[in-house]
Write a protein that holds these residues in place. Sequence first.
Motif, PDB file in Angstrom:
ATOM      1  N   ALA A   6       0.793  -1.227   0.000  1.00 54.66           N
ATOM      2  CA  ALA A   6       0.000   0.000   0.000  1.00 54.66           C
ATOM      3  C   ALA A   6       0.824   1.275   0.000  1.00 54.66           C
ATOM      4  O   ALA A   6       0.424   2.266  -0.589  1.00 54.66           O
ATOM      5  CB  ALA A   6      -0.963   0.011   1.183  1.00 54.66           C
ATOM      6  N   ASP A   7       1.965   1.289   0.625  1.00 55.24           N
ATOM      7  CA  ASP A   7       2.773   2.503   0.736  1.00 55.24           C
ATOM      8  C   ASP A   7       3.957   2.505  -0.228  1.00 55.24           C
ATOM      9  O   ASP A   7       4.927   3.222  -0.021  1.00 55.24           O
ATOM     10  CB  ASP A   7       3.278   2.678   2.167  1.00 55.24           C
ATOM     11  CG  ASP A   7       2.135   2.886   3.143  1.00 55.24           C
ATOM     12  OD1 ASP A   7       1.141   3.524   2.743  1.00 55.24           O
ATOM     13  OD2 ASP A   7       2.231   2.414   4.277  1.00 55.24           O
ATOM     14  N   THR A   8       3.877   1.704  -1.271  1.00 58.22           N
ATOM     15  CA  THR A   8       4.986   1.625  -2.218  1.00 58.22           C
ATOM     16  C   THR A   8       4.539   2.080  -3.601  1.00 58.22           C
ATOM     17  O   THR A   8       3.352   2.291  -3.846  1.00 58.22           O
ATOM     18  CB  THR A   8       5.526   0.183  -2.336  1.00 58.22           C
ATOM     19  OG1 THR A   8       4.553  -0.615  -3.012  1.00 58.22           O
ATOM     20  CG2 THR A   8       5.840  -0.402  -0.973  1.00 58.22           C
ATOM     21  N   ARG A   9       5.511   2.192  -4.518  1.00 58.64           N
ATOM     22  CA  ARG A   9       5.205   2.555  -5.899  1.00 58.64           C
ATOM     23  C   ARG A   9       4.391   1.483  -6.596  1.00 58.64           C
ATOM     24  O   ARG A   9       3.801   1.717  -7.632  1.00 58.64           O
ATOM     25  CB  ARG A   9       6.502   2.779  -6.677  1.00 58.64           C
ATOM     26  CG  ARG A   9       7.286   3.970  -6.213  1.00 58.64           C
ATOM     27  CD  ARG A   9       8.562   4.103  -6.945  1.00 58.64           C
ATOM     28  NE  ARG A   9       8.296   4.239  -8.375  1.00 58.64           N
ATOM     29  CZ  ARG A   9       9.197   4.566  -9.262  1.00 58.64           C
ATOM     30  NH1 ARG A   9      10.431   4.797  -8.900  1.00 58.64           N
ATOM     31  NH2 ARG A   9       8.893   4.665 -10.526  1.00 58.64           N
ATOM     32  N   LEU A  10       4.338   0.290  -6.032  1.00 64.84           N
ATOM     33  CA  LEU A  10       3.648  -0.830  -6.662  1.00 64.84           C
ATOM     34  C   LEU A  10       2.212  -0.995  -6.185  1.00 64.84           C
ATOM     35  O   LEU A  10       1.532  -1.940  -6.567  1.00 64.84           O
ATOM     36  CB  LEU A  10       4.421  -2.117  -6.399  1.00 64.84           C
ATOM     37  CG  LEU A  10       5.863  -2.110  -6.895  1.00 64.84           C
ATOM     38  CD1 LEU A  10       6.558  -3.373  -6.484  1.00 64.84           C
ATOM     39  CD2 LEU A  10       5.890  -1.926  -8.392  1.00 64.84           C
ATOM     40  N   ALA A  11       1.728  -0.078  -5.380  1.00 65.80           N
ATOM     41  CA  ALA A  11       0.389  -0.204  -4.809  1.00 65.80           C
ATOM     42  C   ALA A  11      -0.683  -0.313  -5.892  1.00 65.80           C
ATOM     43  O   ALA A  11      -1.580  -1.152  -5.810  1.00 65.80           O
ATOM     44  CB  ALA A  11       0.092   0.980  -3.891  1.00 65.80           C
ATOM     45  N   GLY A  12      -0.595   0.505  -6.913  1.00 66.95           N
ATOM     46  CA  GLY A  12      -1.590   0.465  -7.989  1.00 66.95           C
ATOM     47  C   GLY A  12      -1.562  -0.843  -8.745  1.00 66.95           C
ATOM     48  O   GLY A  12      -2.595  -1.397  -9.098  1.00 66.95           O
ATOM     49  N   LEU A  13      -0.366  -1.367  -8.999  1.00 69.41           N
ATOM     50  CA  LEU A  13      -0.235  -2.652  -9.679  1.00 69.41           C
ATOM     51  C   LEU A  13      -0.852  -3.759  -8.833  1.00 69.41           C
ATOM     52  O   LEU A  13      -1.577  -4.608  -9.334  1.00 69.41           O
ATOM     53  CB  LEU A  13       1.232  -2.967  -9.981  1.00 69.41           C
ATOM     54  CG  LEU A  13       1.499  -4.318 -10.632  1.00 69.41           C
ATOM     55  CD1 LEU A  13       0.794  -4.409 -11.976  1.00 69.41           C
ATOM     56  CD2 LEU A  13       2.988  -4.523 -10.801  1.00 69.41           C
ATOM     57  N   GLU A  14      -0.601  -3.724  -7.538  1.00 72.29           N
ATOM     58  CA  GLU A  14      -1.170  -4.735  -6.656  1.00 72.29           C
ATOM     59  C   GLU A  14      -2.696  -4.674  -6.683  1.00 72.29           C
ATOM     60  O   GLU A  14      -3.364  -5.699  -6.816  1.00 72.29           O
ATOM     61  CB  GLU A  14      -0.662  -4.533  -5.231  1.00 72.29           C
ATOM     62  CG  GLU A  14      -1.225  -5.575  -4.267  1.00 72.29           C
ATOM     63  CD  GLU A  14      -0.797  -5.334  -2.838  1.00 72.29           C
ATOM     64  OE1 GLU A  14      -0.496  -6.333  -2.169  1.00 72.29           O
ATOM     65  OE2 GLU A  14      -0.779  -4.171  -2.395  1.00 72.29           O
TER      66      GLU A  14
ATOM     67  N   PHE B 175       7.374  -8.888 -11.848  1.00 73.92           N
ATOM     68  CA  PHE B 175       8.648  -8.210 -11.631  1.00 73.92           C
ATOM     69  C   PHE B 175       8.475  -6.709 -11.825  1.00 73.92           C
ATOM     70  O   PHE B 175       8.372  -6.221 -12.949  1.00 73.92           O
ATOM     71  CB  PHE B 175       9.722  -8.760 -12.579  1.00 73.92           C
ATOM     72  CG  PHE B 175      10.024 -10.206 -12.323  1.00 73.92           C
ATOM     73  CD1 PHE B 175      10.765 -10.583 -11.209  1.00 73.92           C
ATOM     74  CD2 PHE B 175       9.541 -11.193 -13.158  1.00 73.92           C
ATOM     75  CE1 PHE B 175      11.033 -11.917 -10.952  1.00 73.92           C
ATOM     76  CE2 PHE B 175       9.799 -12.533 -12.911  1.00 73.92           C
ATOM     77  CZ  PHE B 175      10.540 -12.895 -11.809  1.00 73.92           C
ATOM     78  N   ALA B 176       8.456  -5.986 -10.713  1.00 76.24           N
ATOM     79  CA  ALA B 176       8.177  -4.549 -10.726  1.00 76.24           C
ATOM     80  C   ALA B 176       9.133  -3.772 -11.631  1.00 76.24           C
ATOM     81  O   ALA B 176       8.709  -2.888 -12.373  1.00 76.24           O
ATOM     82  CB  ALA B 176       8.220  -3.987  -9.313  1.00 76.24           C
ATOM     83  N   LYS B 177      10.418  -4.085 -11.576  1.00 71.47           N
ATOM     84  CA  LYS B 177      11.388  -3.352 -12.390  1.00 71.47           C
ATOM     85  C   LYS B 177      11.116  -3.552 -13.878  1.00 71.47           C
ATOM     86  O   LYS B 177      11.195  -2.611 -14.664  1.00 71.47           O
ATOM     87  CB  LYS B 177      12.812  -3.792 -12.043  1.00 71.47           C
ATOM     88  CG  LYS B 177      13.867  -2.985 -12.760  1.00 71.47           C
ATOM     89  CD  LYS B 177      15.257  -3.335 -12.290  1.00 71.47           C
ATOM     90  CE  LYS B 177      16.274  -2.473 -13.022  1.00 71.47           C
ATOM     91  NZ  LYS B 177      17.631  -2.762 -12.595  1.00 71.47           N
ATOM     92  N   GLN B 178      10.756  -4.768 -14.245  1.00 71.50           N
ATOM     93  CA  GLN B 178      10.453  -5.038 -15.644  1.00 71.50           C
ATOM     94  C   GLN B 178       9.171  -4.311 -16.076  1.00 71.50           C
ATOM     95  O   GLN B 178       9.105  -3.771 -17.177  1.00 71.50           O
ATOM     96  CB  GLN B 178      10.323  -6.543 -15.873  1.00 71.50           C
ATOM     97  CG  GLN B 178      10.308  -6.924 -17.327  1.00 71.50           C
ATOM     98  CD  GLN B 178      10.274  -8.417 -17.534  1.00 71.50           C
ATOM     99  OE1 GLN B 178       9.788  -9.169 -16.694  1.00 71.50           O
ATOM    100  NE2 GLN B 178      10.776  -8.851 -18.669  1.00 71.50           N
ATOM    101  N   ILE B 179       8.177  -4.263 -15.210  1.00 65.61           N
ATOM    102  CA  ILE B 179       6.939  -3.527 -15.513  1.00 65.61           C
ATOM    103  C   ILE B 179       7.258  -2.042 -15.721  1.00 65.61           C
ATOM    104  O   ILE B 179       6.780  -1.423 -16.670  1.00 65.61           O
ATOM    105  CB  ILE B 179       5.889  -3.710 -14.393  1.00 65.61           C
ATOM    106  CG1 ILE B 179       5.277  -5.102 -14.477  1.00 65.61           C
ATOM    107  CG2 ILE B 179       4.810  -2.652 -14.439  1.00 65.61           C
ATOM    108  CD1 ILE B 179       4.227  -5.299 -15.545  1.00 65.61           C
TER     109      ILE B 179
END
Length: 190
Positions: free
Chosen positions: A6-14, A144-148
């Motif tokens: 929730a508090d990361t750059r990946l929250a929307g992807l999750e 893989f967040a970096k690849q996304i």
Amino acid sequence: MKYFMADTRLAGLERMMMDSSRRSMRYDGGMLKASCGKKPEPPAQRSEKTTLTINDNIMRIDTRRSTFFVREIENRRFMYQPQTGALILGRQYHKGGVYNSHAEEYADSGVSEPYDSFIRGWIGTSRQYPHSIIHFAPNIDSNFAKQIERGFSTLEMFAENGAVGDTVIRGFGDVWEQPLSNLLPEGREK
């Protein structure tokens, strides 16, 4: 529902991955967000960049200084390095076959960036794909967040160079084939 990122750059992807009812997603300032925007208009030309004409040979393009029109590409490999903006367009393939591999075209291009730092695939325009198709090979894995992130940078670069909402995207995330408008919202395609 509890979100772990929730508090990361990946929250929307999750959230997008956990909620199958979301129609589309977009990458916005480090966050993936849902969007249901309209189809975008074709990109406006940037006057500060040099416009290149696509030819049949291997092309090395500095996308930070030059622009091109995606729909001039019939069928060729691409390799894009998001950190430097280096784009390699392999030889233009006409009826008659494939000349080399990504690795051989990379070597022939004379770039200095490491081969594995490039996002690779195919791009082309045809009667079946009048707004172009961008096929990531290997696929962009949503695990893989970096690849996304690098995949989104690649899509944004192609959008700045003429890819529109109806451009078909293959091999990005968990959906095999989808329009660019599902991944980039209205206004992000330039």
